[in-house]
Scaffold this active site. Structure first.
Site, mmCIF file in Angstrom:
data_model
loop_
_atom_site.group_PDB
_atom_site.id
_atom_site.type_symbol
_atom_site.label_atom_id
_atom_site.label_comp_id
_atom_site.label_asym_id
_atom_site.label_seq_id
_atom_site.Cartn_x
_atom_site.Cartn_y
_atom_site.Cartn_z
ATOM 1 N N ASN A 154 0.854 -1.195 0.000
ATOM 2 C CA ASN A 154 0.000 0.000 0.000
ATOM 3 C C ASN A 154 0.885 1.238 0.000
ATOM 4 O O ASN A 154 2.112 1.140 -0.073
ATOM 5 C CB ASN A 154 -0.951 -0.013 1.204
ATOM 6 N N ASP A 172 -4.558 -6.597 4.620
ATOM 7 C CA ASP A 172 -5.641 -7.449 5.132
ATOM 8 C C ASP A 172 -5.561 -8.863 4.563
ATOM 9 O O ASP A 172 -5.984 -9.826 5.205
ATOM 10 C CB ASP A 172 -7.001 -6.837 4.783
ATOM 11 N N LYS A 193 9.790 -16.578 -10.603
ATOM 12 C CA LYS A 193 9.017 -15.516 -11.247
ATOM 13 C C LYS A 193 7.931 -16.119 -12.126
ATOM 14 O O LYS A 193 8.191 -16.987 -12.968
ATOM 15 C CB LYS A 193 9.934 -14.635 -12.085
ATOM 16 N N PHE A 213 -4.853 2.898 14.457
ATOM 17 C CA PHE A 213 -5.092 3.908 13.429
ATOM 18 C C PHE A 213 -6.157 3.404 12.468
ATOM 19 O O PHE A 213 -6.250 2.208 12.200
ATOM 20 C CB PHE A 213 -3.809 4.197 12.640
ATOM 21 N N LYS A 256 -14.085 0.261 15.035
ATOM 22 C CA LYS A 256 -12.775 -0.385 15.108
ATOM 23 C C LYS A 256 -12.220 -0.351 16.521
ATOM 24 O O LYS A 256 -11.663 -1.340 17.016
ATOM 25 C CB LYS A 256 -11.815 0.310 14.136
ATOM 26 N N LYS A 263 -11.656 -3.968 18.439
ATOM 27 C CA LYS A 263 -10.258 -4.355 18.624
ATOM 28 C C LYS A 263 -9.729 -3.990 20.010
ATOM 29 O O LYS A 263 -8.556 -4.153 20.300
ATOM 30 C CB LYS A 263 -9.408 -3.734 17.521
#
Length: 406
Positions: A214, A283, A293, A327, A341, A345
């Site tokens: 990301n 995730d 490869k 976060f 969240k 959590k």
């Protein structure tokens, strides 16, 4: 509350300059020593004599008018100040600061000072949202300049909107809070505490040359780690893929995947006092990782993904005395998703930010965050440097840890 603090007040040429007289008076009443620099435009709105009477010090307007032959005024003032406060700060002075222009007493002093700078912008609403001004403000914040966001309401030009200089009482409270934070840092409230911070993004390998990741740069996590170090903590960073330099003097463990990060955090968990999960963890990961490869074949390729372990949730339900900060980067319904969240959590604090907001998002040097605890929104912060955001987050943690131990 400001006794002994040396504040250099810069006043620029906007209609809000009339508020600067009240601001100067209130700073002096709080015990600050105030010296004033006015631009020539500012003197069209309020006189030098007014500010001289209120500050009980000479007022500076002309860089060539040296009042003391033994010192160069703009250098002397730049070195003298504990804080440089510009209120009102017009679009013009903001532009000069961004470009490094020094063509009058105030802009030259601002360029020469190593002291912290705080701006209270004031201008027409259309000027405030102009791309040039928003870019300049973001650039200054990224350099560590502190901003007091303007208020909304009827402006002198007749428009209604954002751009009105904050009231003097509010500015004084912001200045006081700033010095209180410095005092708190100096007392090292996290001395003896172990703080673990995760940063960056995880990498989930498809094959030896391809992976899923990301846009996380690691800047926010590194900023939190620096803040923890400033507050006296023993800090460890667990870093995934980052595009920023880690802070010097802090132990760092490099990991790649979500599983690697979970194992690294788990190894430190029992001795951790505060865990800050600033990393953006994937995730999902590829179900199969090719040893060689993968070669191109056909017009499409199907990649099967499986769910990764949720590090935050797993540790949230295992914690005993640890203080857990998570976060949430969202694009909509920030409060709803952040509070969900936090509860799912079992976090103590949840830092939510809308990554689509101006000045926020991955890779930026600034952030716009909302801090939630079990009672809901605890603190909403404007655009600030990530360094400042990191300090504010840990201040919230320190306050809650201290409260729970009383």
């Amino acid at each position: 509350m400001l006794t002994g603090k040396k504040i250099l007040l810069g006043i620029t040429g906007g209609i809000a300059a009339f508020k600067a007289a009240s601001l100067c008076s209130k700073l002096v009443q709080q015990g600050a020593e105030v010296r004033v620099i006015m631009t020539k435009s500012a003197t069209k709105f309020v006189t030098e004599l007014t500010l001289q009477a209120l500050s009980k010090n000479p007022v500076y307007t002309d860089i060539f008018d040296e009042k003391n032959p033994a010192a160069i005024a703009h250098i002397d003032l730049a070195d003298w100040a504990d804080l440089v406060l510009v209120a009102p700060a017009t679009a013009n002075i903001i532009g000069k600061m961004t470009a490094g222009i020094a063509d009058d007493m105030l802009s030259t002093t601002l360029l020469a000072t190593q002291s912290p700078i705080m701006l209270s912008p004031a201008m027409n609403v259309h000027m405030y949202v102009h791309p040039a001004v928003t870019r300049n403000l973001a650039e200054l914040v990224s350099r560590g300049v502190m901003m007091i966001e303007p208020g909304e309401g009827l402006l002198a030009c007749g428009y209604t909107g954002k751009g009105r200089m904050e009231e003097p009482e509010t500015i004084v409270s912001v200045v006081t809070a700033y010095f209180n934070r410095l005092e708190k840092v100096s007392h090292k409230p996290l001395a003896g505490k172990k703080v673990v911070v995760t940063a960056g993004g995880t990498i989930e390998r498809i094959d030896p040359v391809r992976f899923i990741t990301n846009d996380s740069s690691g800047k926010m996590g590194f900023a939190v780690a620096r803040a923890a170090q400033q507050l006296g903590a023993d800090v460890v960073i667990i870093a995934g893929n980052t595009q920023a330099s880690p802070p010097p003097g802090i132990a760092i463990t490099h990991v790649e995947s979500a599983i690697d990060m979970f194992e690294a955090v788990s190894a430190l968990w029992e001795d951790t006092d505060i865990l800050v999960k600033a990393a953006a963890v994937a995730d999902y990961r590829p179900k199969e990782r090719a040893a060689q490869k993968m070669k191109k074949s056909g017009d499409t390729m199907t990649l099967e993904l499986v769910k990764n372990i949720d590090i935050l949730e797993t540790l949230g339900h295992k914690k005993s005395s640890q203080f857990l900060i998570g976060f949430a980067a969202e694009t909509d319904n920030l409060e709803k998703y952040a509070m969900d969240k936090l509860r799912r959590k079992n976090c103590d604090l949840l830092i939510g930010n809308d990554v689509t907001a101006m000045g926020a998002g991955f890779g930026s040097d600034t952030n716009v965050v909302h801090i939630y605890d079990t009672n809901g929104l605890a603190l909403s912060l404007p655009v600030l440097s990530k360094e400042e955001v990191g300090l504010r987050i840990l201040e919230c943690a320190v306050d809650r840890i201290a409260g729970s131990s009383e």
